[in-house]
Write a protein that holds these residues in place. Structure first.
Motif, mmCIF file in Angstrom:
data_model
loop_
_atom_site.group_PDB
_atom_site.id
_atom_site.type_symbol
_atom_site.label_atom_id
_atom_site.label_comp_id
_atom_site.label_asym_id
_atom_site.label_seq_id
_atom_site.Cartn_x
_atom_site.Cartn_y
_atom_site.Cartn_z
ATOM 1 N N ASP A 61 51.011 56.815 36.617
ATOM 2 C CA ASP A 61 49.769 56.495 35.904
ATOM 3 C C ASP A 61 49.250 55.175 36.478
ATOM 4 O OD1 ASP A 61 47.655 56.231 34.219
ATOM 5 O OD2 ASP A 61 48.833 55.776 32.420
ATOM 6 N N PHE A 62 48.694 55.270 37.699
ATOM 7 C CA PHE A 62 48.263 54.065 38.397
ATOM 8 C C PHE A 62 46.874 53.629 37.947
ATOM 9 C CE2 PHE A 62 51.611 55.046 41.417
ATOM 10 C CZ PHE A 62 52.062 53.775 41.749
ATOM 11 N N SER A 63 46.716 52.328 37.861
ATOM 12 C CA SER A 63 45.400 51.770 37.549
ATOM 13 C C SER A 63 45.127 50.590 38.471
ATOM 14 C CB SER A 63 45.323 51.329 36.088
ATOM 15 O OG SER A 63 46.266 50.302 35.825
ATOM 16 N N LEU A 64 43.857 50.364 38.713
ATOM 17 C CA LEU A 64 43.400 49.234 39.519
ATOM 18 C C LEU A 64 42.517 48.360 38.646
ATOM 19 C CD1 LEU A 64 42.831 47.730 42.230
ATOM 20 C CD2 LEU A 64 40.894 49.290 42.525
ATOM 21 N N SER A 65 42.862 47.083 38.576
ATOM 22 C CA SER A 65 42.049 46.132 37.816
ATOM 23 C C SER A 65 41.315 45.215 38.783
ATOM 24 C CB SER A 65 42.929 45.294 36.880
ATOM 25 O OG SER A 65 43.546 46.119 35.908
ATOM 26 N N VAL A 66 40.012 45.087 38.603
ATOM 27 C CA VAL A 66 39.187 44.169 39.395
ATOM 28 C C VAL A 66 38.721 43.066 38.459
ATOM 29 C CG1 VAL A 66 37.147 43.923 40.839
ATOM 30 C CG2 VAL A 66 38.430 46.067 40.868
ATOM 31 N N THR A 67 39.162 41.841 38.723
ATOM 32 C CA THR A 67 38.856 40.722 37.830
ATOM 33 C C THR A 67 38.368 39.520 38.623
ATOM 34 O OG1 THR A 67 41.161 39.990 37.940
ATOM 35 C CG2 THR A 67 40.555 41.441 36.109
ATOM 36 N N ASN A 68 37.719 38.605 37.929
ATOM 37 C CA ASN A 68 37.294 37.356 38.559
ATOM 38 C C ASN A 68 38.520 36.530 38.924
ATOM 39 O OD1 ASN A 68 34.510 37.875 38.254
ATOM 40 N ND2 ASN A 68 34.594 37.208 36.120
ATOM 41 N N ASP A 69 38.441 35.866 40.069
ATOM 42 C CA ASP A 69 39.588 35.131 40.596
ATOM 43 C C ASP A 69 39.318 33.628 40.536
ATOM 44 O OD1 ASP A 69 41.839 34.276 41.871
ATOM 45 O OD2 ASP A 69 41.324 35.108 43.835
ATOM 46 N N THR A 70 39.825 32.975 39.495
ATOM 47 C CA THR A 70 39.601 31.532 39.378
ATOM 48 C C THR A 70 40.332 30.759 40.468
ATOM 49 O OG1 THR A 70 41.414 31.419 37.769
ATOM 50 C CG2 THR A 70 39.179 31.599 36.893
ATOM 51 N N SER A 71 41.432 31.320 40.990
ATOM 52 C CA SER A 71 42.131 30.633 42.082
ATOM 53 C C SER A 71 41.274 30.651 43.345
ATOM 54 C CB SER A 71 43.488 31.291 42.344
ATOM 55 O OG SER A 71 43.330 32.625 42.800
ATOM 56 N N GLY A 72 40.556 31.765 43.562
ATOM 57 C CA GLY A 72 39.638 31.826 44.697
ATOM 58 C C GLY A 72 38.484 30.859 44.526
ATOM 59 N N LEU A 73 38.024 30.707 43.280
ATOM 60 C CA LEU A 73 36.963 29.748 42.988
ATOM 61 C C LEU A 73 37.441 28.329 43.289
ATOM 62 C CD1 LEU A 73 34.148 29.209 41.784
ATOM 63 C CD2 LEU A 73 35.216 29.167 39.528
ATOM 64 N N THR A 74 38.691 28.044 42.939
ATOM 65 C CA THR A 74 39.260 26.723 43.220
ATOM 66 C C THR A 74 39.351 26.476 44.720
ATOM 67 O OG1 THR A 74 40.545 26.790 41.171
ATOM 68 C CG2 THR A 74 41.268 25.237 42.858
ATOM 69 N N THR A 75 39.745 27.501 45.463
ATOM 70 C CA THR A 75 39.819 27.368 46.925
ATOM 71 C C THR A 75 38.454 27.037 47.509
ATOM 72 O OG1 THR A 75 41.663 28.933 47.050
ATOM 73 C CG2 THR A 75 40.393 28.583 49.065
ATOM 74 N N ALA A 76 37.424 27.741 47.030
ATOM 75 C CA ALA A 76 36.071 27.494 47.526
ATOM 76 C C ALA A 76 35.597 26.094 47.147
ATOM 77 C CB ALA A 76 35.114 28.543 46.972
ATOM 78 N N ALA A 77 35.904 25.666 45.913
ATOM 79 C CA ALA A 77 35.498 24.328 45.473
ATOM 80 C C ALA A 77 36.211 23.251 46.285
ATOM 81 C CB ALA A 77 35.796 24.160 43.985
ATOM 82 N N ASN A 78 37.476 23.481 46.609
ATOM 83 C CA ASN A 78 38.208 22.531 47.460
ATOM 84 C C ASN A 78 37.560 22.418 48.834
ATOM 85 O OD1 ASN A 78 40.386 21.296 46.044
ATOM 86 N ND2 ASN A 78 41.449 23.265 45.978
ATOM 87 N N SER A 79 37.103 23.540 49.369
ATOM 88 C CA SER A 79 36.413 23.522 50.663
ATOM 89 C C SER A 79 35.112 22.728 50.559
ATOM 90 C CB SER A 79 36.112 24.954 51.119
ATOM 91 O OG SER A 79 37.300 25.675 51.335
ATOM 92 N N PHE A 80 34.414 22.889 49.439
ATOM 93 C CA PHE A 80 33.173 22.156 49.189
ATOM 94 C C PHE A 80 33.435 20.650 49.182
ATOM 95 C CE2 PHE A 80 30.334 20.116 46.105
ATOM 96 C CZ PHE A 80 29.089 20.489 46.583
ATOM 97 N N VAL A 81 34.473 20.242 48.454
ATOM 98 C CA VAL A 81 34.827 18.822 48.353
ATOM 99 C C VAL A 81 35.303 18.288 49.701
ATOM 100 C CG1 VAL A 81 36.490 17.213 47.327
ATOM 101 C CG2 VAL A 81 35.330 18.903 45.892
#
Length: 673
Positions: free
Chosen positions: A470-490
């Protein structure tokens, strides 16, 4: 002896004219030329420093361009199995969100009608190009031009589009693509006279057509999806019967067709099996060919380059190449014979893989003669693993052989059975699509990489699921990815800030009464103005609701002018309202798009940095011209001094000569008395 001081030679005499002149010129040079050289050095230092500043600003601009909407709206995928039992499958697929081009921003692309070679566009004719809500850019041909000249004029005008030329059977076409993607950046063209064919208004039909519609960036549809994998896609793969080493292929024709493509005629340069393989691989037949040896014989193995049921394989061979025949159905159909055909003498040999069977038909239906129906029954009763049947094409009967396995088969008849011949390569893998279900909806794909069955998601299928899964796939917002992008910005800004600090640093003197020393741009107000513009853009950026700013998501300026990120504050803001945080950075009015515009204005041809550099270069030219004039004046002065001292030297030399003569005469008079 005379010596030269430049353009004028010195004369012999009691004076050292060269030394006197050089000393005088050195004094003049110090007062006239030395200050100019100091200015030249200063301007060169500033120009070099501004070059370093431009490099730092350009690096920051490049970093900003990499910060796309997807960077700040990262999503993650999680695969889980809620099935029960002991035979659960390990993850049968992996998933990626926003990994393909389907969610990326697209720029509008237009294509003109075809122009004949040599078409000329007249001097004075013009075209206006308007992108989005910007002002139109007017381009007027300065001379008669070809289509290539029009292209070059558009590109030189930097009108917000890139122009290129493509050629097809209808002529040469001008292609224009907006430099910035998104639905807000559509192109409108207004042209006159010889350029009128380039008019484009989406509301009016014309010869210019849209070949790529603009598209805004999107992202994967968040949610939880139930997924089952019922079948994996695969490419058809066939293998020939064993071929003795040294076998040659001297007559016949070999042709290959894959899917709905055209039939490719294979023309080997060598009559060996290796020559056949190489000719297939060098062709565009859509298959890869290899030779596999079983220790005694060689087998030609063909694998379609593309998977999927639509990419079937048909191999047709005559003469020596008949051994490579393969029908997409996997069957062998013999030549048609009359419906009442009977057989008397001879026999049949059926080879399945490396095993041969002798087929001896008899009158099994007691009709008084051996017919094709008796042949069919004899094959089916022989236990060969091949099923025989009869088909009729409306006038003649055909014997059809269907193998149960994947071994190649070959039927050879003698005497009366000679027409009952045929062969087929063995099918090791059949062409098939991937089949899966997503929330109960059946989905098919020609490959195991399934894109956009779920919007913005790419599934990579690797194995089948079982009824217990009974496989399921969850697609969710990634706050860790947001942090990575913000670190690149800084990080990008801090790299710029540190580079600028090094170029503008003032170092106080440790010696009383001695002035401080400064870096080349320490006193340049334009540098401070540029950085202030960047900082104010950051401080003034607000989210879509007009209330969120960078400090509220954990980004703030430090005492040394750099940025710092408080990751926990960013994560909390992302968990509370991910979309708002994402829009603060990359939305239509976000800080990144605003900074990109600021950097374009600073680094553009008419921007702050270019204007400052041009001013310095103009000042440098003035100083170098002044130096050239000063050098000319000094040379003229040197020549004048040399002439004056030469005359004095000649006078003194004459006086010395006369004095010597008088002295000699007086000495003679003294002796005679």
């Amino acid at each position: 002896m005379a010596t030269s001081t430049g353009t004028v030679s010195t004369s012999a005499g009691p004076l050292d004219v060269a030394t006197l002149v050089n000393q005088l010129i050195a004094v003049e040079s110090k007062s006239r030329l030395t200050p100019l050289k100091a200015k030249e050095s200063g301007f060169n230092t500033l120009i070099s420093a501004y070059g370093s500043l431009k490099n730092a600003l350009s690096s920051y601009q490049s970093a900003l361009k990499l910060m796309t909407a997807a960077s700040f709206s990262a999503q993650k995928t999680t695969v889980s199995n809620a099935g029960a039992g002991s035979n659960l499958t390990t993850d049968p697929f992996t998933a990626e969100a926003n990994s393909d081009d389907s969610t990326k921003v697209l720029a509008q692309k237009l294509k003109s009608g075809g122009y004949a070679s040599g078409t000329t566009f007249n001097a004075g004719d013009s075209i206006a190009i308007k992108v989005g809500t910007g002002s139109p850019r007017f381009i007027t041909l300065q001379a008669n031009a070809t289509l290539a000249g029009v292209r070059d004029a558009i590109n030189a005008a930097k009108a917000g589009v890139s122009a290129s030329i493509v050629t097809d059977g209808s002529g040469a076409h001008l292609v224009l693509e907006a430099n910035t993607g998104g639905t807000a950046n559509t192109i409108k063209l207004t042209a006159n006279n010889s350029l009128a064919g380039l008019n484009y208004d989406p509301a009016v039909a014309g010869s210019v057509t849209q070949i790529q519609a603009p598209r805004d960036a999107t992202k994967a549809a968040a949610g939880k999806y139930s997924i089952g994998v019922n079948q994996l896609a695969q490419a058809v793969k066939v293998s020939s019967a064993g071929i003795a080493p040294g076998t040659t292929f001297d007559n016949g024709v070999l042709a290959i067709k894959t899917g709905n493509g055209s039939t490719t005629l294979i023309q080997p340069k060598s009559n060996t099996l290796a020559g056949v393989r190489d000719a297939i691989n060098a062709s565009e037949a859509g298959v890869n060919a290899a030779i596999v040896s079983d220790g005694s014989n060689d087998h030609l193995v063909l694998t379609a380059k593309d998977s999927g049921a639509a990419n079937s394989l048909r191999v047709s061979g005559t003469g020596n190449f008949a051994v490579f025949n393969f029908d997409p159905s996997g069957t062998v159909t013999t030549t048609g014979v009359a419906t009442n055909q009977t057989y008397g003498t001879g026999s049949l040999t059926l080879q399945v893989g490396s095993t041969s069977f002798t087929i001896t038909p008899s009158d099994l239906d007691n009709s008084g003669a051996i017919g094709l129906n008796d042949v069919m029954k004899a094959i089916n009763d022989a236990g060969t693993g091949v099923t025989a049947s009869i088909s009729n094409d409306g006038s003649k009967d055909h014997l059809v052989l269907t193998p149960a396995g994947n071994a190649p088969i070959k039927l050879v008849g003698s005497n009366d059975y000679a027409d009952l011949a045929g062969s087929s390569m063995g099918q090791l893998a059949k062409a098939q699509d991937a089949r899966l279900t997503i929330d109960g909806v059946a989905v098919t794909s020609t490959t195991n990489k399934v894109s956009n069955a779920i919007s913005g998601v790419t599934l990579n299928l690797t194995k089948l699921t079982t009824p217990a899964d009974d496989f399921s796939l969850s697609v969710t917002n990634d706050t860790s990815g947001l942090t990575t992008a913000a670190n690149s910005f800084v990080s990008a800004y801090n790299t710029l800030a540190k580079a600028v600090a090094n170029l503008t640093r003032q170092t106080p003197s440790t010696t009383k009464g001695q002035a401080s020393t400064g870096s080349p741009l320490a006193a340049e107000s334009s540098v401070l103005s540029m950085m202030a513009q960047i900082r104010s853009t950051m401080l003034g950026a607000l989210g879509a609701d007009g209330r969120m700013n960078l400090s509220q998501v954990g980004i703030s300026f430090q005492k040394d002018g750099t940025l710092a990120l408080e990751a926990s504050k960013l994560t909390a803001a992302g968990n509370k309202d991910f979309e708002a945080v994402s829009n603060l950075f990359s939305g239509a009015g976000g800080v990144v798009p605003k900074l990109q515009k600021v950097m374009d204005s600073i680094l553009g041809d008419s921007g702050t940095l270019a204007a400052k550099t041009r001013g310095l270069q103009d000042s440098l030219k003035i100083v170098t011209d002044q130096q050239s004039a000063a050098n000319t004046r000094l040379q003229n002065l040197k020549d004048n001094y040399t002439n004056q001292f030469n005359r004095l030297n000649l006078t003194l030399a004459t006086m010395q000569s006369r004095q010597s003569y008088l002295t000699q005469q007086l000495a003679k008079l003294s002796k005679s008395s």
